[in-house]
Design a protein around this motif. Structure first.
Motif, mmCIF file in Angstrom:
data_model
loop_
_atom_site.group_PDB
_atom_site.id
_atom_site.type_symbol
_atom_site.label_atom_id
_atom_site.label_comp_id
_atom_site.label_asym_id
_atom_site.label_seq_id
_atom_site.Cartn_x
_atom_site.Cartn_y
_atom_site.Cartn_z
ATOM 1 N N CYS A 157 -64.818 -15.165 -17.625
ATOM 2 C CA CYS A 157 -64.705 -16.526 -17.098
ATOM 3 C C CYS A 157 -65.191 -17.551 -18.115
ATOM 4 N N ALA A 158 -66.308 -17.227 -18.757
ATOM 5 C CA ALA A 158 -66.884 -18.179 -19.708
ATOM 6 C C ALA A 158 -65.965 -18.391 -20.910
ATOM 7 N N ILE A 159 -65.325 -17.323 -21.371
ATOM 8 C CA ILE A 159 -64.410 -17.461 -22.509
ATOM 9 C C ILE A 159 -63.209 -18.314 -22.110
ATOM 10 N N LEU A 160 -62.680 -18.049 -20.915
ATOM 11 C CA LEU A 160 -61.559 -18.859 -20.448
ATOM 12 C C LEU A 160 -61.980 -20.322 -20.342
ATOM 13 N N HIS A 161 -63.190 -20.515 -19.856
ATOM 14 C CA HIS A 161 -63.673 -21.883 -19.720
ATOM 15 C C HIS A 161 -63.866 -22.535 -21.088
ATOM 16 N N SER A 162 -64.377 -21.753 -22.040
ATOM 17 C CA SER A 162 -64.614 -22.314 -23.374
ATOM 18 C C SER A 162 -63.316 -22.813 -23.984
ATOM 19 N N PHE A 163 -62.239 -22.128 -23.657
ATOM 20 C CA PHE A 163 -60.974 -22.533 -24.247
ATOM 21 C C PHE A 163 -60.562 -23.936 -23.798
ATOM 22 N N THR A 164 -60.892 -24.283 -22.571
ATOM 23 C CA THR A 164 -60.515 -25.621 -22.099
ATOM 24 C C THR A 164 -61.187 -26.694 -22.933
ATOM 25 N N ILE A 200 -57.336 -21.965 -12.343
ATOM 26 C CA ILE A 200 -56.223 -21.201 -11.768
ATOM 27 C C ILE A 200 -55.984 -19.926 -12.577
ATOM 28 N N PHE A 201 -56.051 -20.056 -13.879
ATOM 29 C CA PHE A 201 -55.897 -18.874 -14.736
ATOM 30 C C PHE A 201 -56.978 -17.834 -14.437
ATOM 31 N N LYS A 202 -58.211 -18.317 -14.301
ATOM 32 C CA LYS A 202 -59.305 -17.402 -13.940
ATOM 33 C C LYS A 202 -58.967 -16.652 -12.666
ATOM 34 N N ASP A 203 -58.527 -17.397 -11.687
ATOM 35 C CA ASP A 203 -58.147 -16.820 -10.397
ATOM 36 C C ASP A 203 -57.100 -15.719 -10.587
ATOM 37 N N LEU A 246 -67.737 -16.522 -8.769
ATOM 38 C CA LEU A 246 -67.181 -17.265 -9.900
ATOM 39 C C LEU A 246 -65.840 -17.931 -9.605
ATOM 40 N N VAL A 247 -65.118 -17.399 -8.651
ATOM 41 C CA VAL A 247 -63.809 -17.986 -8.331
ATOM 42 C C VAL A 247 -63.710 -18.206 -6.824
ATOM 43 N N LYS A 248 -63.411 -19.446 -6.474
ATOM 44 C CA LYS A 248 -63.442 -19.839 -5.068
ATOM 45 C C LYS A 248 -62.563 -18.973 -4.171
ATOM 46 N N SER A 249 -61.329 -18.744 -4.602
ATOM 47 C CA SER A 249 -60.375 -18.124 -3.683
ATOM 48 C C SER A 249 -60.762 -16.693 -3.317
ATOM 49 N N PHE A 250 -61.726 -16.124 -4.040
ATOM 50 C CA PHE A 250 -62.168 -14.790 -3.649
ATOM 51 C C PHE A 250 -62.938 -14.821 -2.330
ATOM 52 N N SER A 251 -63.551 -15.948 -2.055
ATOM 53 C CA SER A 251 -64.363 -16.017 -0.842
ATOM 54 C C SER A 251 -63.484 -15.958 0.408
ATOM 55 N N ARG A 252 -62.350 -16.693 0.348
ATOM 56 C CA ARG A 252 -61.352 -16.379 1.369
ATOM 57 C C ARG A 252 -60.858 -14.993 1.019
#
Lengths: 212, 212
Positions: free
Chosen positions: A83-90, A180-183, A201-207
């Motif tokens: 997740c952190a690497i994906l975030h770093s890319f942004t 969205i990519f993380k998801d 770390l990703v909201k949609s997992f909670s649902r």
DNA sequence: TATTACAGACCGACCAGTCGGTACGATGAA
DNA sequence: TTCATCGTACCGACTGGTCGGTCTGTAATA
């Protein structure tokens, strides 16, 4: 006004023009005219047009690796690291979108020696991501059915392709897209064991994704 | 020997050279020398170097759309359609890898009118895929948490990027890679409801992915 | 004889890179 | 303080070469 050193001015101008028209669509004369300098000023600061292209490449890929490595070092589990690497890319993307476009569009025109210098760093970036995937598989957080190297390239493709379509003025920020990519990526990789951490770390997992 | 019409010979030669050195890395003279013809022969068959580039673009994107549309028409559910489209791409890829490289690498150098003709078809391709995702979401086979348009671009990026790294002589065929992509993409999108159908189409679903 | 298909010499535009020159701040000796 | 010297940064006319495209010619075909 106009206090910036000439070299910087040339780099920025060239970057903008390359981004718009491609390396071969822009002549040195156009660059120096736009940057309000001269051929002399240009060749005083750069050995060749080629070297200028290389410097644009290098500043970006160096920064990208640095940020990815930071992300890796800061976290300790594969899921959070991914997740952190994906975030770093942004972050890299926000600052260097033009560089990235030039990087992926024009790198074939780098001379051989420059080319291989860049390739080393490019491989470094890929290797870092692949490591994270492999570690996740070893720990049982990521599915082992998919080969780590192909998965890595799938992720890199997904990310890198954004340079072709992302619009700064579009409805979504790069950060929202990365979420969205993380998801997507986590859903494609995660095992039952990894879910508890992914939820954080990703909201949609909670649902719970196993019910609709 | 050498029975092929000149136009075809020029197209194939140019394609190969563009693929290796880029549009601007190859001169018309090099093309005609390699294709064993002359400037006259070239300009008898093409209005300009630009038009040649356009024709290379068009033959590929037209074929890609055709195959994707066929895949769409042949199947009736979003899940099977998605798999079929991904599969169709491997066929396109096998035949047109060079075209694809040139397509994504050099399209910025197309003149405006050619550019927009190509863009229309490119959008057509994207739209088809986006439709499939949306239908899947509507039916409840795909998760609704991820926006269809971004997911579409993620998939397209994943697929298209292969032109940068796929190696015909590598350990995996394009078909095997596509199978991995199917696996990743379905896992990232599928709902509990969609699973039974996905099981039939992707092997790793049968090893129930909710247990490790 | 007319048309098509190609050959290849040629042209003007352009381009990356060079080179002789200049502007100017720093240095240092008188 | 002044003036000669030097090095750095930059200028812009120029060059050698390349490139896309044209044009005239010709051989084959119909």
């Amino acid at each position: 006004m106009k206090k910036k050193p000439l070299k910087e001015r040339i780099l920025e101008t060239a970057l903008r023009l390359f981004n718009e028209k491609g390396f071969h669509g822009v002549s040195v004369e156009q660059i120096v005219d736009t940057a309000q300098t001269s051929k002399g000023g240009f060749y005083h600061n750069f050995k060749s047009k080629d070297e200028l292209l290389y410097q644009i490449h290098d500043v970006f890929i160096t920064y990208a690796i640095e940020k990815a490595q930071e992300a890796y070092d800061e976290y300790k589990t594969p899921i959070s690291r991914l997740c952190a690497i994906l975030h770093s890319f942004t972050k890299v993307f926000d600052v260097y979108q033009s560089h990235i476009t030039v990087f992926y569009q024009e790198s074939i025109y780098l001379s051989n020696s420059f080319q291989s210098a860049i390739n080393v760093k490019r491989d470094q970036y890929r290797y870092l991501l692949e490591q994270v995937i492999q570690e996740g598989q070893k720990l049982g957080d990521f599915r082992k059915e998919v080969p780590a190297n192909i998965t890595t390239m799938a992720i890199i493709g997904m990310i890198n392709w954004t340079y072709k379509w992302f619009d700064q003025k579009g409805p979504l920020t790069m950060e929202e897209i990365a979420d969205i990519f993380k998801d997507l990526i986590l859903h494609s990789l995660i095992t039952e064991q990894g879910k508890p951490e992914a939820v954080k770390l990703v909201k949609s997992f909670s649902r719970n994704s196993t019910t609709r």
